[in-house]
Design an enzyme around this catalytic site. Structure first.
Site, PDB file in Angstrom:
ATOM      1  N   HIS A  40      15.669  88.707 -62.702  1.00 46.45           N
ATOM      2  CA  HIS A  40      14.262  88.738 -63.085  1.00 46.45           C
ATOM      3  C   HIS A  40      13.774  90.177 -63.283  1.00 46.45           C
ATOM      4  O   HIS A  40      13.077  90.480 -64.242  1.00 46.45           O
ATOM      5  CB  HIS A  40      13.419  88.036 -62.014  1.00 46.45           C
ATOM      6  CG  HIS A  40      11.998  87.826 -62.411  1.00 46.45           C
ATOM      7  ND1 HIS A  40      11.040  88.823 -62.310  1.00 46.45           N
ATOM      8  CD2 HIS A  40      11.351  86.741 -62.912  1.00 46.45           C
ATOM      9  CE1 HIS A  40       9.872  88.352 -62.734  1.00 46.45           C
ATOM     10  NE2 HIS A  40      10.028  87.094 -63.098  1.00 46.45           N
ATOM     11  N   ARG A  41      14.105  91.055 -62.345  1.00 50.26           N
ATOM     12  CA  ARG A  41      13.788  92.494 -62.380  1.00 50.26           C
ATOM     13  C   ARG A  41      12.319  92.824 -62.136  1.00 50.26           C
ATOM     14  O   ARG A  41      11.954  93.991 -62.083  1.00 50.26           O
ATOM     15  CB  ARG A  41      14.232  93.138 -63.710  1.00 50.26           C
ATOM     16  CG  ARG A  41      15.718  93.049 -63.970  1.00 50.26           C
ATOM     17  CD  ARG A  41      16.194  94.173 -64.877  1.00 50.26           C
ATOM     18  NE  ARG A  41      15.468  94.206 -66.133  1.00 50.26           N
ATOM     19  CZ  ARG A  41      15.446  95.278 -66.935  1.00 50.26           C
ATOM     20  NH1 ARG A  41      16.078  96.383 -66.585  1.00 50.26           N
ATOM     21  NH2 ARG A  41      14.791  95.242 -68.075  1.00 50.26           N
ATOM     22  N   ASP A  42      11.461  91.831 -61.980  1.00 50.20           N
ATOM     23  CA  ASP A  42      10.043  92.116 -61.692  1.00 50.20           C
ATOM     24  C   ASP A  42       9.483  91.061 -60.750  1.00 50.20           C
ATOM     25  O   ASP A  42       8.355  90.602 -60.912  1.00 50.20           O
ATOM     26  CB  ASP A  42       9.245  92.167 -62.993  1.00 50.20           C
ATOM     27  CG  ASP A  42       7.905  92.895 -62.824  1.00 50.20           C
ATOM     28  OD1 ASP A  42       7.676  93.473 -61.744  1.00 50.20           O
ATOM     29  OD2 ASP A  42       7.093  92.872 -63.765  1.00 50.20           O
ATOM     30  N   LEU A  43      10.291  90.670 -59.761  1.00 47.22           N
ATOM     31  CA  LEU A  43       9.852  89.671 -58.792  1.00 47.22           C
ATOM     32  C   LEU A  43       8.835  90.306 -57.852  1.00 47.22           C
ATOM     33  O   LEU A  43       9.119  91.268 -57.156  1.00 47.22           O
ATOM     34  CB  LEU A  43      11.054  89.154 -58.001  1.00 47.22           C
ATOM     35  CG  LEU A  43      10.801  87.992 -57.042  1.00 47.22           C
ATOM     36  CD1 LEU A  43      10.265  86.785 -57.791  1.00 47.22           C
ATOM     37  CD2 LEU A  43      12.076  87.630 -56.294  1.00 47.22           C
ATOM     38  N   ASN A  92       3.529  88.159 -59.897  1.00 45.79           N
ATOM     39  CA  ASN A  92       4.231  87.410 -60.935  1.00 45.79           C
ATOM     40  C   ASN A  92       4.678  86.030 -60.473  1.00 45.79           C
ATOM     41  O   ASN A  92       5.581  85.432 -61.066  1.00 45.79           O
ATOM     42  CB  ASN A  92       5.444  88.209 -61.420  1.00 45.79           C
ATOM     43  CG  ASN A  92       5.040  89.450 -62.184  1.00 45.79           C
ATOM     44  OD1 ASN A  92       3.972  89.480 -62.792  1.00 45.79           O
ATOM     45  ND2 ASN A  92       5.868  90.477 -62.147  1.00 45.79           N
TER      46      ASN A  92
END
Length: 237
Positions: free
Chosen positions: A66-69, A73
């Site tokens: 995901h890289r933006d957990l 979000n």
């Protein structure tokens, strides 16, 4: 996704309406209600002990990172079921189960693992690190991670082994779970499957793992929660 419109501009996606908005604001609203009503003086456990059969972690099973957990979000539905959103930074991992990021990308430093920051290597284990930060946000009901540290200052601190301290209302067992997620060695971090098993076991026990005796004088309640700051070179790797 419920549907899409692609025949003419504007091209649109139709997505599920999540009545309670994002998890970060939901947590902050809950904190405000608790403090206003003084309910925190009588409350303790945040998890529902009757909830069973937690689902498997889907993204890692299909080799996506995901890289933006982050709490901002994650969306909360009317029935309090949460769903992950904002897949703008999500990438497919290669055969080595990692994704190499490119330079000059704006990334959420305070939710990123050591290897993601310094080596630009993203894996399911770097998502596990971010999940540890999400646990901090949940336990503190919307507190800001690393509140007194700029992203620029944070980079060498993380490399030297620095980790956030245990929130006052958090049990040691819950904090140990966060620390495991923040292990410098990615392979020493728990998998999402192990985390699910851990929380299923925790919820089957009768002990308290956090309480609502919250003081808004804590530093992490007095700093805006954001991953970008135009006045700091803090979110570019």
């Amino acid at each position: 996704m419920i549907g899409c419109s692609t025949l003419q501009k504007p091209i649109c996606l139709v997505v599920e309406f999540m009545e309670n908005g994002d998890l970060l604001q939901f947590l902050k609203n809950s904190r405000t209600k608790l403090i206003t009503s003084k309910l925190y003086e009588k409350s303790s456990v945040i998890f529902n002990p009757n909830y069973q059969n937690m689902p498997e972690e889907y993204l890692s099973s299909i080799k996506l990172v995901h890289r933006d957990l982050a709490a901002r979000n994650i969306l909360v539905g009317a029935d309090k079921i949460v769903k992950i959103s904002d897949f703008g930074l999500t990438r497919k991992v290669n055969t080595d189960l990692n994704y190499m990021g490119s330079n000059n990308r704006r990334l959420p430093i305070k939710w990123m693992s050591v290897e993601a920051i310094f080596d630009r290597t993203f894996t399911s284990y770097s998502d596990v690190w971010a999940y540890g930060i999400v646990l901090f946000e949940i336990v503190t009901l919307g507190g800001t991670p690393y509140p007194s540290i700029s992203n620029r200052e944070l980079l060498p601190l993380l490399k030297s082994g620095y980790r956030m301290e245990r929130p006052d209302n958090c049990s040691q067992s819950m904090f140990d779970c966060m620390l495991n997620c923040w292990n410098e060695d990615p392979l020493q971090r728990p998998t999402f499957t192990k985390l699910r098993e851990y929380f299923e076991e925790l919820m089957s026990q009768s002990g308290n793992y956090l309480n609502f005796e919250i003081s808004e004088e804590c530093t992490y309640y007095n700093v805006p929660s954001s991953h970008s700051n135009s006045n700091d070179l803090n979110d570019v790797v």
